[in-house]
Enzyme design. Structure first.
Site, mmCIF file in Angstrom:
data_model
loop_
_atom_site.group_PDB
_atom_site.id
_atom_site.type_symbol
_atom_site.label_atom_id
_atom_site.label_comp_id
_atom_site.label_asym_id
_atom_site.label_seq_id
_atom_site.Cartn_x
_atom_site.Cartn_y
_atom_site.Cartn_z
ATOM 1 C CD GLN A 71 -5.814 14.784 3.922
ATOM 2 O OE1 GLN A 71 -4.897 15.441 4.375
ATOM 3 N NE2 GLN A 71 -7.005 15.320 3.661
ATOM 4 C CG HIS A 75 6.737 7.261 -0.332
ATOM 5 N ND1 HIS A 75 5.784 6.264 -0.368
ATOM 6 C CD2 HIS A 75 6.205 8.313 -0.992
ATOM 7 C CE1 HIS A 75 4.723 6.705 -1.021
ATOM 8 N NE2 HIS A 75 4.955 7.947 -1.411
ATOM 9 N N GLY A 148 0.472 5.981 -7.546
ATOM 10 C CA GLY A 148 0.050 4.599 -7.355
ATOM 11 C C GLY A 148 -0.074 4.156 -5.925
ATOM 12 C CB CYS A 166 -4.079 8.061 4.765
ATOM 13 S SG CYS A 166 -2.805 7.023 4.012
#
Length: 211
Positions: A71, A75, A148, A166
């Site tokens: 989702q 960052h 990742g 998420c």
């Protein structure tokens, strides 16, 4: 079998995304696996399953629709982002096995600072208590992985309140700095050490890289 570890420092998300796609498209059976370590300037990224309602109040922070799984997440500086560019066929690893491996590597990395964390079968990622400290989102193309994992080390967590992290409304986030004060370099080295151990590889030296 082994891999190269490259430290890119702070680089825009979309620059690294393009580098990952280029690397994956150009590699062949003989290409050595690489693991890229990076921090990104502030950005929200929305995975292929991402739904608009999970983006609440982005403000001035850009939103990038990505080709990874999962989702929406955030960052920013002080967060370690790890991009494992692995030939899964050569390593005989399935996607679910790779997710489990990356979660366990993160758990073992945190344990180096006596921080007990765990994965959850119902929600990918790593948690300290009921707070999430690491998120995962992968893509596999031509049998090789990219995108990742992101591990919150010492960052501003406020932007996570502008989304449903998420896809989970009200999910609280944690970071390593809430419990201890390692440097980013120490966290990078410990993560690479644990990743090599779980892959059965030699521990590589982390080398500086530029896009």
């Amino acid at each position: 079998m082994d891999f190269s570890a490259r430290d890119y420092g702070v680089v825009d998300y979309e620059v690294m995304w393009q580098l990952m796609r280029d690397f994956t498209d150009a590699r062949d059976e003989s290409t050595r696996d690489e693991v890229w370590l990076v921090e990104h300037p502030p950005v929200f990224t929305q995975g292929q399953a991402g739904r608009a309602e999970h983006l609440l109040l982005p403000g001035a922070i850009p939103v990038v629709k990505s080709d990874r799984g999962g989702q929406i997440t955030y960052h920013g500086p002080g967060q370690l982002v790890v991009y494992p560019l692995l030939d899964l066929r050569r390593r005989q690893l399935g996607v679910r096995a790779l997710v489990t491996l990356l979660e366990q590597v993160t758990v073992d990395t945190l344990l180096n600072w006596s921080l007990v964390a765990q994965a959850r079968p119902d929600a990918p990622g790593v948690y300290v208590g009921d707070k999430k400290i690491a998120s995962l989102g992968l893509r596999v193309r031509r049998g090789c992985s990219y995108h990742g994992l992101s591990l919150n080390v010492a960052m501003d967590l406020e932007p996570f309140t502008r989304i449903n992290p998420c896809g989970y409304a009200g999910l609280a986030m944690a970071q390593l700095a809430d419990f201890t004060q390692p440097t980013m370099a120490e966290v990078k080295q410990q993560f690479i050490t644990q990743l090599a151990r779980h892959l059965g590889d030699f521990v590589p030296a982390i080398t500086p890289a530029t896009p």
